[in-house]
Design an enzyme around this catalytic site. Sequence first.
Site, mmCIF file in Angstrom:
data_model
loop_
_atom_site.group_PDB
_atom_site.id
_atom_site.type_symbol
_atom_site.label_atom_id
_atom_site.label_comp_id
_atom_site.label_asym_id
_atom_site.label_seq_id
_atom_site.Cartn_x
_atom_site.Cartn_y
_atom_site.Cartn_z
ATOM 1 N N GLY A 22 0.798 -1.221 0.000
ATOM 2 C CA GLY A 22 0.000 0.000 0.000
ATOM 3 C C GLY A 22 0.832 1.273 0.000
ATOM 4 N N HIS A 23 2.148 1.160 0.065
ATOM 5 C CA HIS A 23 3.034 2.337 0.149
ATOM 6 C C HIS A 23 4.140 2.217 -0.890
ATOM 7 C CE1 HIS A 23 5.815 5.310 1.995
ATOM 8 N NE2 HIS A 23 4.689 5.831 2.433
ATOM 9 N N PHE A 24 3.926 2.304 -2.055
ATOM 10 C CA PHE A 24 2.733 2.655 -2.802
ATOM 11 C C PHE A 24 2.507 1.585 -3.861
ATOM 12 C CE2 PHE A 24 4.477 6.619 -1.225
ATOM 13 C CZ PHE A 24 3.372 7.246 -0.690
#
Length: 140
Positions: A46-48
């Site tokens: 999620g990052h990223f």
Amino acid sequence: MSHDQALQSLPHGPEFRFIEELLELDPGVSGTATYAISGNEAFLKGHFPENPLWPGVIMIEAIAQLGGIVGQCDPAHASLENLRLTAVKNAKILGTAPPGEILKIRASVEGRLGKIIQIKGSVSTGGSTIAEGTVMLSGD
């Protein structure tokens, strides 16, 4: 205390340990360690998405973890119980690191006051500093 024993002194579980290898340790004074970003760390999804980058806050956490090792190994002071990160000062995120990079973490004890330890540290990769700051650790 051996480097392996010092690493085992971290209270974090393996899923949240950002110190893999302790390269240098001057107990109570300073230390140098590494962490290899595998790309398998769950939060990188999620990052990223499509462009994973190591989070700056995790770099500060790595400084705090190494600082805890250095401070807790001080032969002149008893180990503190429940040592926690309690403050961050002058933190700067100066760069990024993708999976495959090896982070070099440095931490040194700047001072102690009772049950508080002040640590100054940095994170670098490829010879460039990508994070630096001062953290306060406190315990019982």
